[in-house]
Design a protein around this motif. Structure first.
Motif, PDB file in Angstrom:
ATOM      1  N   LYS A 163      38.581  65.581  80.839  1.00 34.95           N
ATOM      2  CA  LYS A 163      39.235  65.614  82.151  1.00 34.95           C
ATOM      3  C   LYS A 163      40.496  66.474  82.158  1.00 34.95           C
ATOM      4  O   LYS A 163      40.877  66.986  83.202  1.00 34.95           O
ATOM      5  N   ILE A 164      41.131  66.658  81.011  1.00 36.88           N
ATOM      6  CA  ILE A 164      42.346  67.472  80.976  1.00 36.88           C
ATOM      7  C   ILE A 164      42.066  68.919  80.559  1.00 36.88           C
ATOM      8  O   ILE A 164      42.974  69.731  80.504  1.00 36.88           O
ATOM      9  N   ASN A 165      40.788  69.241  80.291  1.00 35.14           N
ATOM     10  CA  ASN A 165      40.403  70.615  79.942  1.00 35.14           C
ATOM     11  C   ASN A 165      40.288  71.424  81.227  1.00 35.14           C
ATOM     12  O   ASN A 165      39.344  71.258  81.999  1.00 35.14           O
ATOM     13  N   MET A 166      41.249  72.305  81.473  1.00 37.06           N
ATOM     14  CA  MET A 166      41.289  73.083  82.712  1.00 37.06           C
ATOM     15  C   MET A 166      40.207  74.167  82.766  1.00 37.06           C
ATOM     16  O   MET A 166      39.941  74.721  83.816  1.00 37.06           O
ATOM     17  N   ASN A 167      39.586  74.475  81.651  1.00 40.50           N
ATOM     18  CA  ASN A 167      38.541  75.502  81.598  1.00 40.50           C
ATOM     19  C   ASN A 167      37.138  74.894  81.580  1.00 40.50           C
ATOM     20  O   ASN A 167      36.185  75.539  81.163  1.00 40.50           O
ATOM     21  N   LEU A 168      37.029  73.671  82.028  1.00 38.42           N
ATOM     22  CA  LEU A 168      35.750  72.977  82.123  1.00 38.42           C
ATOM     23  C   LEU A 168      35.651  72.401  83.531  1.00 38.42           C
ATOM     24  O   LEU A 168      36.390  71.492  83.887  1.00 38.42           O
ATOM     25  N   PHE A 169      34.766  72.987  84.353  1.00 35.77           N
ATOM     26  CA  PHE A 169      34.651  72.527  85.742  1.00 35.77           C
ATOM     27  C   PHE A 169      34.057  71.126  85.822  1.00 35.77           C
ATOM     28  O   PHE A 169      34.646  70.213  86.363  1.00 35.77           O
ATOM     29  N   LYS A 170      32.854  70.982  85.306  1.00 34.81           N
ATOM     30  CA  LYS A 170      32.126  69.712  85.376  1.00 34.81           C
ATOM     31  C   LYS A 170      31.322  69.518  84.104  1.00 34.81           C
ATOM     32  O   LYS A 170      31.030  70.471  83.383  1.00 34.81           O
ATOM     33  N   TYR A 171      30.910  68.268  83.858  1.00 36.54           N
ATOM     34  CA  TYR A 171      30.084  67.951  82.691  1.00 36.54           C
ATOM     35  C   TYR A 171      29.320  66.670  82.978  1.00 36.54           C
ATOM     36  O   TYR A 171      29.733  65.862  83.819  1.00 36.54           O
ATOM     37  N   GLN A 172      28.194  66.499  82.304  1.00 36.23           N
ATOM     38  CA  GLN A 172      27.379  65.301  82.478  1.00 36.23           C
ATOM     39  C   GLN A 172      26.670  64.979  81.172  1.00 36.23           C
ATOM     40  O   GLN A 172      25.971  65.825  80.620  1.00 36.23           O
ATOM     41  N   PHE A 173      26.871  63.758  80.690  1.00 33.88           N
ATOM     42  CA  PHE A 173      26.153  63.274  79.513  1.00 33.88           C
ATOM     43  C   PHE A 173      24.869  62.589  79.964  1.00 33.88           C
ATOM     44  O   PHE A 173      24.867  61.845  80.940  1.00 33.88           O
ATOM     45  N   VAL A 174      23.779  62.818  79.230  1.00 31.90           N
ATOM     46  CA  VAL A 174      22.504  62.133  79.480  1.00 31.90           C
ATOM     47  C   VAL A 174      21.980  61.634  78.136  1.00 31.90           C
ATOM     48  O   VAL A 174      21.851  62.419  77.196  1.00 31.90           O
ATOM     49  N   LYS A 175      21.692  60.335  78.067  1.00 32.36           N
ATOM     50  CA  LYS A 175      21.134  59.770  76.843  1.00 32.36           C
ATOM     51  C   LYS A 175      19.656  60.115  76.777  1.00 32.36           C
ATOM     52  O   LYS A 175      18.919  59.906  77.744  1.00 32.36           O
ATOM     53  N   LEU A 176      19.211  60.645  75.646  1.00 27.26           N
ATOM     54  CA  LEU A 176      17.803  60.982  75.458  1.00 27.26           C
ATOM     55  C   LEU A 176      17.075  59.762  74.901  1.00 27.26           C
ATOM     56  O   LEU A 176      17.566  59.109  73.983  1.00 27.26           O
ATOM     57  N   GLU A 177      15.923  59.481  75.461  1.00 27.85           N
ATOM     58  CA  GLU A 177      15.113  58.362  74.990  1.00 27.85           C
ATOM     59  C   GLU A 177      14.415  58.748  73.697  1.00 27.85           C
ATOM     60  O   GLU A 177      13.934  59.865  73.554  1.00 27.85           O
ATOM     61  N   GLU A 178      14.357  57.830  72.777  1.00 25.53           N
ATOM     62  CA  GLU A 178      13.662  58.081  71.504  1.00 25.53           C
ATOM     63  C   GLU A 178      12.189  57.796  71.686  1.00 25.53           C
ATOM     64  O   GLU A 178      11.798  56.848  72.357  1.00 25.53           O
ATOM     65  N   LYS A 179      11.369  58.630  71.062  1.00 26.12           N
ATOM     66  CA  LYS A 179       9.916  58.488  71.218  1.00 26.12           C
ATOM     67  C   LYS A 179       9.339  57.640  70.120  1.00 26.12           C
ATOM     68  O   LYS A 179       9.747  57.579  69.042  1.00 26.12           O
TER      69      LYS A 179
END
Length: 94
Positions: free
Chosen positions: A78-94
């Motif tokens: 959130k304090i990184n001014m050179n990063l507009f947006k980000y999204q984490f997604v958990k990957l399901e294990e097969k």
């Protein structure tokens, strides 16, 4: 450790996007993430303007990460001014 994908959006300016990516990777390694893959998705239109910008540089990261660290990573991102947006997604294990 779980497997996650992280989509990050940087400014189009080469210098700012490079600095943003360095800061992002530094934060991830600081909290013990193991980055497995970094895949550029190119420059794309944003759904809405961010910091008066209509386009951004998208990069997809695949990593292993302790789920307890996501809150701490989120605070640093959130304090990184050179990063507009980000999204984490958990990957399901097969």
């Amino acid at each position: 450790m779980r497997k996650y994908e992280l989509m990050a959006v940087y400014p189009l300016d080469d210098e700012k996007s490079k600095k943003g990516a360095e800061d992002l990777k530094g934060t991830l390694t600081k909290f013990g993430a193991e980055i497995e893959e970094e895949k550029p998705f190119g420059d794309r239109d944003l759904t809405y303007e961010i910091n008066k910008q209509k386009r951004g540089r998208f990069v997809l990261y695949t990593m292993k990460l302790n789920p307890d660290k996501i809150v701490d990573i989120d605070k640093e991102f959130k304090i990184n001014m050179n990063l507009f947006k980000y999204q984490f997604v958990k990957l399901e294990e097969k």
